[in-house]
Structures are given as C-alpha cells and as structure tokens.
Design an enzyme around this catalytic site. Structure first.
Site: not given
Ligand code: NAD
Length: 501
Positions: A294, A260, A162, A472
């Site tokens: 997020c 996060e 995102n 962060e």
């Molecule tokens: P996601 O959890 O599907 O993926 C995030 C990252 O993790 C990607 O690079 C993905 O390839 C990797 N990943 C997926 N499965 C994994 C595993 N089993 N082991 C290790 N890595 C793995 O999330 P998304 O759909 O890419 O992003 C959206 C989510 O991110 C939302 O829930 C959002 O709220 C959250 N987000 C949080 C923050 C914050 O600062 N709190 C900021 C941005 C996004």
C-alpha cells in the site's frame, strides 16, 4: 499435492477454522485450495467459513468479552501474555517465515523482515498498554473527574493478502492489549500464518473465544461481520473501494471504524540528493514485496537537472534485480499473488502504452525455470508520462513505477499531492530546511526523509484522504480499541439542589 514443510516436524495439508479455542471444519464442509503463487501448485486446503461459522465466532467473541476475565485482567497480565505470544512466535519463526513464503510467493528476505515485525508488534503493545490509561481533569470546586479507558468490545478485523501475518499482528496485538475480543478474517488467498497465530495465542494463555480466525470470502464472511450488530468495531485493511463499501455498511450500526486503504505514494528526488542513496532506496521503495505494498513509492518525481542521470542509474539497478526461488536469500523479488493480479498489472502496462507512455524497462511476463506455473512479472519502469495517465493516477499494486520530472520545489509539492490518496511519501535532499518545508506541505500520513521505509512499531501508520483513517502500529492505536469513560464525583458538604426544592 506439495508437502508443506515446516519446523518441528509438523506437516499439514488441511487447515481448519479457529473458533472459541477449537479447530473446526466449516459448517458446510467447504474448502479452498491454497496455491503457492511462485509455482502455481496447491500446497494446502483450508476450511472456508460460512455465515453460520461467522455467527458462532461472533457469539464466542461476545461471550468471551462479557464473561471471560480478559478485559478485567490488569494491563500487566495481558502484557505478559502478549510477550508470551511473541516468544512462541520467535520459537516458531522459521516455520512462520517458510509458510509465508510458500503461501504468498514473496522472497524469504521480505518475509523474514515482515514476520520479525509481527513479533515486535506484540512486544511493542505489551509495553505500550501498561502506559495506556485515563487521566484526571480539572473540574470546579468540590468535584473530582477522572477518565478510564475501557475496551471497545468485539472487533472484526479484515486483512489483505499482501502482508498476511504482519497485517494480522498490526490488528490483533493492539486489540488484545486493550482487552477486546477478536474475529479475524484473513484474505482467502493467504490464511495459513494467521491460523497458526490462533494456535500460538491459545498456547500463550489467551482465553477461549478471545480470538477467532475465519478464512472466508469477503462477500460472505467479511460482509457478515461488518453488518453484525454484536460487532462493536471493524478494523479493515484493503482496497479503497472495499473500504467505502464497509464504511457504508458499518454506518448502519454506527460501528467504530479503522480503514487502512490504498495508496499511490510519491518519492521526490531533489537535485541536491545523495544520488546513490536516492536511487537504491527508490528501487527498494517500489519493488519491495513485488510492488504489492500500500505504501509503495510508485510515483517518482525527479528534479530536471538530475533526471537523466537518475533514470539511467534506476534502470541499471533494476536490471540487477534477481527473481527466482523465493526461498533463496539471493532473490530480491518474488512472484505476484495470483493470475488475476498478474493480468491486472499487465493491463495497466498495456494501457500506459496505449496512452503514449514509454516502457523504459521490463513490462513482460517472466518464465523462470522450475517456476513456470507461477505469476511472475519483470520489474517495470514507465517514463514519458503525464499526470492524467491511468498509470499515474491508479494504484497498480505490482512492480511498476512511473518516473517523471519537476522543475522547482513548488511544483514538486503540487505533483506529490496530485492524487486522491495520502498514505506515504519520501523526500530525498541534503538540504534539511527544504526537507522540513516540503514535509510540512505533503498531504500524507507518513513522510520519510532520505529513506524508503514506512512502518516501525511505535510510529503511527495510516493515511490522509482516500487512504483511510485511524492509525496503526502506535500508542494512539490503543485509543482506537478503547472507549473513554468519564467518572465524576461530588465531595461537597452542601446537598446539590439546583431546583431549590
Ligand atoms: P481487498 O479490499 O480486495 O480485500 C481485503 C480484505 O477484505 C480481504 O480479506 C477480503 O476478503 C475482504 N473483503 C473483500 N470484500 C469485502 C466486503 N464487501 N466486505 C468485507 N470484507 C471484504 O484488498 P486486497 O486486494 O486483498 O489488498 C490490496 C489492497 O489493500 C490494496 O489497495 C492496498 O493498498 C491495500 N492495503 C492497504 C494497507 C494500508 O495499511 N493502508 C496495507 C496493505 C494493503
């Protein structure tokens, strides 16, 4: 294939992995098509890392941690290189912004703000690390004790799609500042600007192996990094479910962890709020980045006495939102990231209908001339909701807001906290005493009063409850990339002989 047009004449259709200071193809030759989500067109191909590539990257980062000078440079020297990274990013600013827009479908205004913040993150940590160090501690008599901050080691950093470059900067900048080495895994949908960051770090003087960048799938590369015994810390931003999985896997080798995660952040609009600000801010609070944030303020609670007026004005402003050419400065909201995200958000809207809520505005796919292949959705307002409804409880991660009401301060706080998440929140009121009282009671890492933003370099960003842990963007982040070593000396004249031997 659409040409990727970038500044200074570079046109690239194929992006390689970045390991040990070199651009390399993946060990099995695997690639992924990179899509422009606004049009559905392929804009580039990227090498997709394998476990073998992850192994090489981790070992390069380990070798650089043990044998390069990075961790033993004085902080001021690392700071100088961080500032150089920032200035090269500024020189390539237009290219980075355009690439981010092409790869994510977001509006150019959103991308400009985010890339600017990514640059500022490096500048911020260049300054902050020069004030980061140990302390002397009060110990008895003839002893002297001091602590030192040492880099934690090899860091696996896993980021979502995102905010591709901004999330990478939130992680890479403090890790490099603290003297760590890094293996960064961007989301497989959005790796392009992160790969450029690798080049920039190298040009700025970061030694080979200190930063490695591996586009690849979560299950293949992410997992490999999380389980690897030579990785000392995992910093992850992504969904709460993936965060739980990572926490359990990282526990096997007791890795340091920053998580996060997701959010379902509230905005509380009190009857005495300055209405024009509350409405316009809350519109931005949900639709910024097409709601794929997020910290999106996706639950709005409005005091009874202004509820009707607020909803009417919120709908009016939503109608004025412009969707279309993401490169146009007139555009407020870009597309969603891909087909599956579009379908997931649509399914939530359908569930809201089935559970008895009212779609007060939007709810449909958008077809925009010239962008028919993209993943577009109307900004969507849902009312007549109850707290048990799926759209009130789940993180939707799209331009969908629920608006509900409260009758007094106590109920407002209780509704705000009625979630498994605790990332961000906003309070709108002209009563400063009330703002302070409510801020104190909200269980979230970030409380904004009369504004919708959350993230500024220098202010801690992170969650309570199932939004994760660790902060962060702030000075305390440097502690999360450091170990504290306690060093004690004895200066007494008498031998130490507790056994009286
Ligand atoms: P996601 O959890 O599907 O993926 C995030 C990252 O993790 C990607 O690079 C993905 O390839 C990797 N990943 C997926 N499965 C994994 C595993 N089993 N082991 C290790 N890595 C793995 O999330 P998304 O759909 O890419 O992003 C959206 C989510 O991110 C939302 O829930 C959002 O709220 C959250 N987000 C949080 C923050 C914050 O600062 N709190 C900021 C941005 C996004």
């Amino acid at each position: 294939m659409t040409e990727v047009k970038v500044q200074n004449g570079i046109r690239r259709e194929f992006y390689e992995l970045f390991i040990n200071g070199e651009k390399v193809e993946s060990s099995d030759g695997g690639t992924n098509d990179i899509i422009n989500p606004a049009t559905g067109e392929v804009i580039a191909k990227v090498a997709m890392a394998t476990g073998e590539d992850a192994e090489r990257a981790v070992m390069a980062a380990r070798d650089a941690f043990e044998n390069s000078k990075w961790k033993i440079y004085p902080a001021s020297k690392r700071a100088k290189i961080l500032n150089r990274i920032a200035s090269i990013m500024r020189e390539r600013f237009k290219e980075l912004v355009e690439l981010e827009v092409l790869n994510s479908g977001k509006s150019i205004n959103a991308a400009t703000g985010q890339i600017n913040q990514a640059v500022e993150d490096f500048e911020y940590y260049a300054g902050a690390v020069c004030n980061h160090g140990g302390q002397t501690n009060d110990v008895p008599g003839q002893f002297h004790n001091y602590t030192e901050k040492e880099p934690v080691g090899v860091c696996a950093q896993i980021v979502p799609w995102n905010y591709p470059l901004m999330m990478a900067a939130w992680k890479v900048a403090p890790a490099l500042a603290a003297g760590c080495t890094v293996v960064l895994k961007p989301a497989s949908l959005t790796p392009l600007t992160a790969l450029i960051l690798g080049e920039i770090c190298q040009e700025a003087g970061v030694p080979d192996g200190v930063i490695n960048i591996l586009p690849g799938s979560g299950s293949r590369v992410g997992d490999y990094l999380v389980e690897h015994p030579e990785v000392d810390k995992v910093a992850f931003t992504g969904s709460t479910d993936t965060g739980k999985d990572i926490m359990s896997k990282a526990s096997r080798t007791l890795k340091r962890l920053t998580l996060e995660l997701g959010g379902k952040s509230p905005a509380l609009i009190f009857g005495d709020a300055e209405l024009e600000n509350a409405v316009a801010s809350s519109v931005y609070g949900i639709y910024n980045n097409t709601g794929q944030s997020c910290d999106a303020r996706s639950r709005i609670y409005v005091e009874d006495r202004i509820y009707d007026k607020f909803v009417e004005q919120f709908v009016e402003k939503t109608k004025q939102m412009k969707m279309g050419d993401p490169m146009s400065k007139e555009t407020h909201m870009g597309s969603l990231i891909d087909k599956s995200q579009l379908e997931s958000v649509e399914a939530y809207i359908e569930t809201a209908r089935q559970e008895g809520a009212t779609i007060a505005y939007g709810g449909n796919r958008l077809s925009i001339e010239g962008y028919e292949g993209g993943f577009w959705l109307e900004p969507t307002i849902i009312t007549d909701v109850t707290e048990d409804m799926t759209v009130v409880r789940d993180e939707i991660f799209g331009p969908v807001v629920v608006i509900s009401r409260f009758s007094d301060e106590k109920e407002a706080v209780s509704l705000a906290n009625n979630t498994i998440y605790g990332l961000a929140s906003s309070i709108y009121t002209e009563d400063t005493r009330k703002a302070k009282r409510v801020a104190d009671k909200i269980r979230a890492g970030i409380v904004m009063i009369n504004c919708p933003f959350s993230a500024f370099p220098g202010t801690p960003f992170g969650g309570y409850k199932q939004s994760g842990f660790g902060r962060e963007l702030s000075a305390e982040t440097l502690d999360l990339y450091s170990e504290t070593k306690s060093i004690m000396s004895y200066f007494g004249r008498k031998p130490i002989n507790p056994f009286m031997l």
